[in-house]
Each structure stands twice: as structure tokens, then as C-alpha cells.
Write a protein that holds these residues in place. Sequence first.
Motif, short mmCIF file in Angstrom:
data_model
loop_
_atom_site.label_atom_id
_atom_site.label_comp_id
_atom_site.label_asym_id
_atom_site.label_seq_id
_atom_site.Cartn_x
_atom_site.Cartn_y
_atom_site.Cartn_z
N UNK A 5 0.84 -1.18 0.00
CA UNK A 5 0.00 0.00 0.00
C UNK A 5 0.89 1.24 0.00
N UNK A 6 0.75 2.06 -1.02
CA UNK A 6 1.50 3.31 -1.09
C UNK A 6 0.72 4.35 -0.29
N UNK A 7 1.32 4.84 0.78
CA UNK A 7 0.66 5.81 1.65
C UNK A 7 0.85 7.25 1.17
N UNK A 8 2.11 7.57 0.85
CA UNK A 8 2.45 8.93 0.43
C UNK A 8 3.60 8.86 -0.56
N UNK A 9 3.68 9.86 -1.42
CA UNK A 9 4.78 9.97 -2.38
C UNK A 9 5.43 11.34 -2.20
N UNK A 10 6.76 11.37 -2.30
CA UNK A 10 7.53 12.59 -2.07
C UNK A 10 8.51 12.82 -3.22
N UNK A 11 8.70 14.07 -3.58
CA UNK A 11 9.70 14.44 -4.59
C UNK A 11 10.42 15.70 -4.14
N UNK A 12 11.60 15.94 -4.73
CA UNK A 12 12.34 17.13 -4.38
C UNK A 12 13.46 17.40 -5.34
N UNK A 13 13.87 18.66 -5.40
CA UNK A 13 14.99 19.09 -6.23
C UNK A 13 16.20 19.38 -5.34
N UNK A 14 17.41 19.30 -5.87
CA UNK A 14 18.60 19.60 -5.06
C UNK A 14 18.58 21.03 -4.53
N UNK A 15 19.00 21.16 -3.29
CA UNK A 15 19.16 22.46 -2.64
C UNK A 15 20.30 22.32 -1.64
N UNK A 16 20.70 23.42 -1.04
CA UNK A 16 21.80 23.38 -0.08
C UNK A 16 21.29 22.77 1.23
N UNK A 17 21.87 21.63 1.58
CA UNK A 17 21.49 20.93 2.80
C UNK A 17 22.23 21.48 4.01
N UNK A 18 23.46 21.91 3.79
CA UNK A 18 24.29 22.42 4.87
C UNK A 18 25.69 22.69 4.35
#
Length: 231
Positions: A5-18
Motif C-alpha cells: 500500500x502506497x501511503x504517500x509519495x515525495x519528490x524534491x529538487x537539489x538544494x543546499x542541505x548544509x
Amino acid sequence: MSTLEVNEVFVGRPSVLGMKRDIPVYSAIAKTRVDTAFLELGEINLAGDDQADRSVHGGVDKAVYVYPAAHYAAWAEQGFPVVAGDFGENASVTGADEYDVRVGDVWAWGNALVQVSQPRTPCFKLAMKTGRKDVIPAMIDSARSGWYLRVLRTGEVPTSGRMTLEERDPVSPTIAEVYVASFTNVAQLDDERRDAYWSLLDRVLAAPALSRQYRDGLASAKRRREERNAG
């Protein structure tokens, strides 16, 4: 176990993490929840997703990162205040974990087909994201790694609903077994368990669906261990 069961889907682009040694660290580990009902899945990414360094993240064999939702509570019990999406996962799922899922499993997700290729190996970016250096040994010790998928057929996938198991090799190693093969301290094993370890490692290396990058790393580690034992 024939469905996830897929509950949630997430996506993102590169950014400065630290920052590391005064140099900015770029990563796409910080992802946001997808609100649309469907999303396009291409050969190397979900629409809206990307990686900062495809030499170690993403690519054909690591197009989608899946993580069992049941693990979040276990992490919280260990003092890690994490929620869905905090590990950089693309899909949070219920219905199976690393002890159930096997390398090479083929899943239908919407009208796409995906295949399990390898577990996730934690790196310093996960430590930066969680603010905890001990998350790396904790993931290794617990085998709560999640797993990566390669895309066999692109298509439109639902952001909630089911993945259905289409194909499985019952002798292929589970994701948890791959972790045992990867991180066991062989020097601490007695003769009987050492023999069992080498047999497991050979079975993992023989799995045809294991990603080439992961296989090469394991094979190299095996050669080094054999050389040390011979010496």
C-alpha cells in the motif's frame, strides 16, 4: 505478501542541505509530499524529483526509493524524531519490509513496472538531514534501509493505492539478507557462521537483478576479505 500500500509519495529538487568544510552540500534528500492523485514515472525519476550527484544517488538502478512506514515508530522509540519523508524516500509504504522484499521483485505501480534493485546505504547527507551522526550505524544495525527500484516500464503512478507483485524469484536474497552480506564483521564469526556468511554473500552476488554498482562494491569487499584471510 502480494501487494504494497502506497501511503504517500515525495519528490524534491537539489538544494543546499548544509556546509561541510565551508563548502555547500547539495542534496535532494529534503522532499515534499505530492498532493496530486497521479504522477509520471520516467526512466530515472518521478516527475519533480532529482538528485544532486547521480554517481552515488539516483540513476537507472535507483530511480525510486521506497521506505516502510512501520519503521518511523521504531526510529522514534530510539530517539530519532522522524516522520514520513525525512529519509529522502519517494514512497512510504505498508505491507512489507526488508525481510519480505527480494532483489528482483517486479511490481506493477499504476501502469508502470518497477523492480527491486538494492537496499539503501546511508551516507553523511542522511546524518546532516536528521542532525544525528548516529543515524548511519543505527540504520546499518537495524537493517531499516528501505530499497531502491529501477523502472522497467515508464507510466503514470498513483500517489496512494497499491503496488502489486508481478514476478518473484523465490531464491533471490531479501533486502535484509543483502544487508547482512554487506555489513557483517566476518572476523567475529565462528567457523560455522563464517561458512554460512560466505554462502550468503555468493548468493547475493549471484542475484542477476542486483544493481551493478552495489554488486561491484560487494565483490571488491569480498576480495579484500579473502586477501586478509589468506594473509
